[in-house]
Motif scaffolding. Structure first.
Motif, PDB file in Angstrom:
ATOM      1  N   GLU A   5      -1.071  -2.249  11.648  1.00  0.00           N
ATOM      2  CA  GLU A   5      -0.707  -1.242  12.643  1.00  0.00           C
ATOM      3  C   GLU A   5      -0.563  -1.887  14.021  1.00  0.00           C
ATOM      4  N   CYS A  21       3.544   0.746  11.600  1.00  0.00           N
ATOM      5  CA  CYS A  21       2.792   0.187  10.479  1.00  0.00           C
ATOM      6  C   CYS A  21       3.751  -0.689   9.694  1.00  0.00           C
ATOM      7  N   TRP A  35      -0.935   8.501   7.520  1.00  0.00           N
ATOM      8  CA  TRP A  35      -1.699   8.151   8.713  1.00  0.00           C
ATOM      9  C   TRP A  35      -2.975   8.987   8.722  1.00  0.00           C
ATOM     10  N   CYS A  94      -3.136   3.310   9.049  1.00  0.00           N
ATOM     11  CA  CYS A  94      -1.998   3.475   8.167  1.00  0.00           C
ATOM     12  C   CYS A  94      -2.460   3.187   6.741  1.00  0.00           C
TER      13      CYS A  94
END
Length: 124
Positions: A5, A21, A35, A94
């Protein structure tokens, strides 16, 4: 799949940030992504997810303010965060999971791949 990320930082209330990401290791387009965020002393919570098809799902707390998207050519998933609030302050993660089963992906236990997280701090 390895996930990294970026894009976190400090924003004022009402401001915007975009998280990225980046995935490597396998064909990211065959995965669904999500997320999540975790604030100090709180459990990890779902923020948004995007299916291989591009279908998206959001937590009620961010609906209308956050947008998840993906660029399969770049093996990257994004989270555009607008109208930020102090309560959005958290570490954002992520995550990726296989395309099947075709569920919205609201449960963090569905995901087998995670990034290291990026801090988002929103000041009032």
């Amino acid at each position: 799949v390895q996930l990294v990320e970026s894009g976190g930082g400090l924003a004022q209330a009402g401001g915007s940030l975009r998280l990225s990401c980046a995935a490597s290791g396998r064909t990211f387009s065959s995965y669904a992504a999500g997320w999540f965020r975790q604030a100090p002393g709180k459990e990890r919570e779902f923020v948004a997810s995007i299916m291989r098809s591009g279908s998206t799902f959001y937590a009620d707390s961010v609906k209308g303010r956050f947008t998840v998207s993906r660029d399969n050519a770049k093996n990257t998933v994004y989270l555009q965060m607008n109208s930020l609030k102090p309560e959005d302050t958290a570490v954002y993660y992520c995550a990726a999971r296989p395309t099947f089963p075709l569920t919205p992906g609201r449960d963090y236990r569905e995901y087998g791949y995670w990034g290291q997280g990026t801090q988002v701090t929103v000041s009032s």
